[in-house]
Write an enzyme that holds these catalytic residues in place. Structure first.
Site, PDB file in Angstrom:
ATOM      1  N   CYS A   1      33.666   7.402 -14.276  1.00 60.36           N
ATOM      2  CA  CYS A   1      32.799   6.548 -13.468  1.00 60.36           C
ATOM      3  C   CYS A   1      33.324   6.416 -12.042  1.00 60.36           C
ATOM      4  CB  CYS A   1      32.698   5.165 -14.116  1.00 60.36           C
ATOM      5  SG  CYS A   1      31.703   3.982 -13.192  1.00 60.36           S
TER       6      CYS A   1
ATOM      7  N   CYS B   1      23.612   7.156 -13.463  1.00 60.69           N
ATOM      8  CA  CYS B   1      24.649   6.442 -14.217  1.00 60.69           C
ATOM      9  C   CYS B   1      26.038   6.984 -13.903  1.00 60.69           C
ATOM     10  CB  CYS B   1      24.353   6.593 -15.706  1.00 60.69           C
ATOM     11  SG  CYS B   1      25.525   5.732 -16.773  1.00 60.69           S
TER      12      CYS B   1
ATOM     13  N   GLU C   1      25.869  -1.616  -4.336  1.00 60.46           N
ATOM     14  CA  GLU C   1      24.660  -0.817  -4.429  1.00 60.46           C
ATOM     15  C   GLU C   1      23.854  -1.220  -5.659  1.00 60.46           C
ATOM     16  OE1 GLU C   1      25.883   3.433  -2.370  1.00 60.46           O
ATOM     17  OE2 GLU C   1      26.415   3.125  -4.482  1.00 60.46           O
TER      18      GLU C   1
ATOM     19  N   CYS D   1      18.484  -1.703 -11.437  1.00 59.87           N
ATOM     20  CA  CYS D   1      19.859  -1.695 -11.947  1.00 59.87           C
ATOM     21  C   CYS D   1      20.730  -2.427 -10.935  1.00 59.87           C
ATOM     22  CB  CYS D   1      20.326  -0.253 -12.133  1.00 59.87           C
ATOM     23  SG  CYS D   1      22.013  -0.088 -12.739  1.00 59.87           S
TER      24      CYS D   1
ATOM     25  N   CYS E   1      35.131  -2.273  -9.681  1.00 62.75           N
ATOM     26  CA  CYS E   1      35.302  -2.573 -11.102  1.00 62.75           C
ATOM     27  C   CYS E   1      36.766  -2.385 -11.471  1.00 62.75           C
ATOM     28  CB  CYS E   1      34.426  -1.653 -11.944  1.00 62.75           C
ATOM     29  SG  CYS E   1      34.486  -1.979 -13.728  1.00 62.75           S
TER      30      CYS E   1
ATOM     31  N   CYS F   1      37.233   3.224 -16.007  1.00 61.68           N
ATOM     32  CA  CYS F   1      36.710   4.332 -16.814  1.00 61.68           C
ATOM     33  C   CYS F   1      36.834   5.641 -16.039  1.00 61.68           C
ATOM     34  CB  CYS F   1      35.255   4.066 -17.182  1.00 61.68           C
ATOM     35  SG  CYS F   1      35.031   2.606 -18.231  1.00 61.68           S
TER      36      CYS F   1
END
Length: 381
Positions: free
Chosen positions: A156, A367, A129, A142, A149, A153
């Site tokens: 996230c 975010c 995305e 962005c 990933c 984290c």
């Protein structure tokens, strides 16, 4: 030798297929790993030197490499049939040898605040995305650098997804050049899915094509690359580019940061800060620190004091970001007044601090909210 690299005897009577040594020592998802020659290699994403070698192999004149670069990166065309200043016979050879990689998004979501989230399908059945954020005369995209990933984290959604694979430079650039609003773009930030410095080769190639005179010719100041602090790649990135850097900080205390960002155990933020002190950020290039504020977790006066100590000697800015809640998260968002108090306290101590407006939260584009786990399933690398 690890058991997964040992050759197994074929169970059938047919002879085993020969395996290249590179396939044993290089990760399968490495877009730059040597492979057997294929008649369907991508044309988009190649550098002038690579285009020149391709032209030589196909019996094309060397100047054709410059023509190809112009078609690919200035006119945003990868179909050889449309490259009318190249001989028809050479266009036919290119079509036989190379395959297209640019593709439009497969879905778009529109936020009430004007933000748009685009979904792309990539090779291997995965998805990524990106988020387009218009703001007056400024329009920022962005982009993602990985499908998923591996940084993990805790706050996230992408980190929860795990890593599927890194993107090629062409897959990164496709998010930019296939954007319906491409002509309005003023800035690109590598803050989407993935850790950019965990895919350093792909990111450097994409940034190179974006900024090179033979490429898209963007000024480096239009681009920002974020990192959670992958120290082994940080120096190479800083030496190889002139684009801005954004460091995901989120907590100045090592123990507390490690609890929400496992990367701290491998590469402490103090080590990242020490490296940044060696570089000059007083001119056109900037470094900023991203700080997601979580109520009662990282917004106390002692965090303010430690931030000032940690960042002493670095000309920088802190961007405060309100925490965007993800399912089953133990963290909470602060109210607006708390964000303002935190900002003012840091500003009073000499650190330029801003509050980043939340955009696209209603479409899961803000975010920390990007995720394609529902589409990709739960199989991790």
């Amino acid at each position: 030798m690890h058991h997964k690299y040992k050759k197994k005897k074929p169970k059938s009577r047919h002879p085993a297929r020969k395996t290249s040594i590179f396939s044993l020592i290089l990760p399968r998802n490495n877009p730059f790993a040597p492979t057997e020659m294929t008649p369907h290699e991508p044309l988009y994403g190649k550098t002038p030197d690579e285009l020149a070698r391709l032209c030589a192999e196909l019996g094309m004149p060397r100047f054709a490499a410059r023509q190809l670069a112009r078609w690919l990166y200035v006119r945003r065309t990868e179909d050889p049939a449309l490259m009318t200043d190249i001989a028809a016979a050479h266009r036919a050879r290119l079509a036989e040898r190379c395959r297209p990689v640019l593709a439009p998004p497969v879905h778009a979501s529109l936020s009430a605040d004007g933000t748009k989230k685009y979904l792309y399908r990539i090779d291997g059945g995965h998805h990524i995305e990106s988020a387009y954020i218009p703001d007056g005369e400024r329009a920022t995209l962005c982009v993602s650098s990985q499908a998923g990933c591996r940084m993990g984290c805790r706050f996230c959604a992408t980190g929860r997804q795990g890593l599927r694979r890194s993107l090629t430079a062409a897959e990164i650039l496709n998010q930019i050049v296939s954007l319906p609003e491409f002509e309005r773009l003023t800035n690109v930030v590598f803050m989407g899915m993935g850790e950019p410095l965990d895919n350093l080769d792909g990111v450097l190639r994409a940034v190179g094509i974006l900024t090179a005179p033979w490429g898209m010719g963007w000024a480096p100041g239009r681009i920002t690359v974020s990192t959670a602090g992958v120290v082994p790649a940080l120096r190479r990135f800083l030496d190889a580019t002139k684009v801005h850097l954004a460091v995901s900080l989120h907590n100045p205390f090592a123990g507390e940061r490690a609890a929400i960002m496992p990367v701290e155990r491998a590469w402490p933020i103090a080590e990242v800060a020490a490296i940044l002190r060696e570089y000059d950020f007083t001119h056109q290039r900037r470094v900023s620190f991203e700080y997601i504020v979580m109520s009662g977790l990282n917004d106390s006066p002692r965090h303010i004091r430690e931030l000032c100590r940690l960042l002493n000697g670095i000309k920088c800015r802190i961007n405060l970001i309100r925490f965007h809640r993800i399912p089953d998260s133990p963290y909470f968002s602060p109210d607006d007044a708390a964000m303002v108090r935190f900002r003012d306290a840091l500003t009073a101590r000499g650190i330029r601090t801003t509050i980043r407006a939340s955009r696209g939260e209603d479409i899961q584009a803000a975010c920390g909210l990007l995720s394609t786990e529902r589409l990709d399933g739960r199989n991790r690398e």
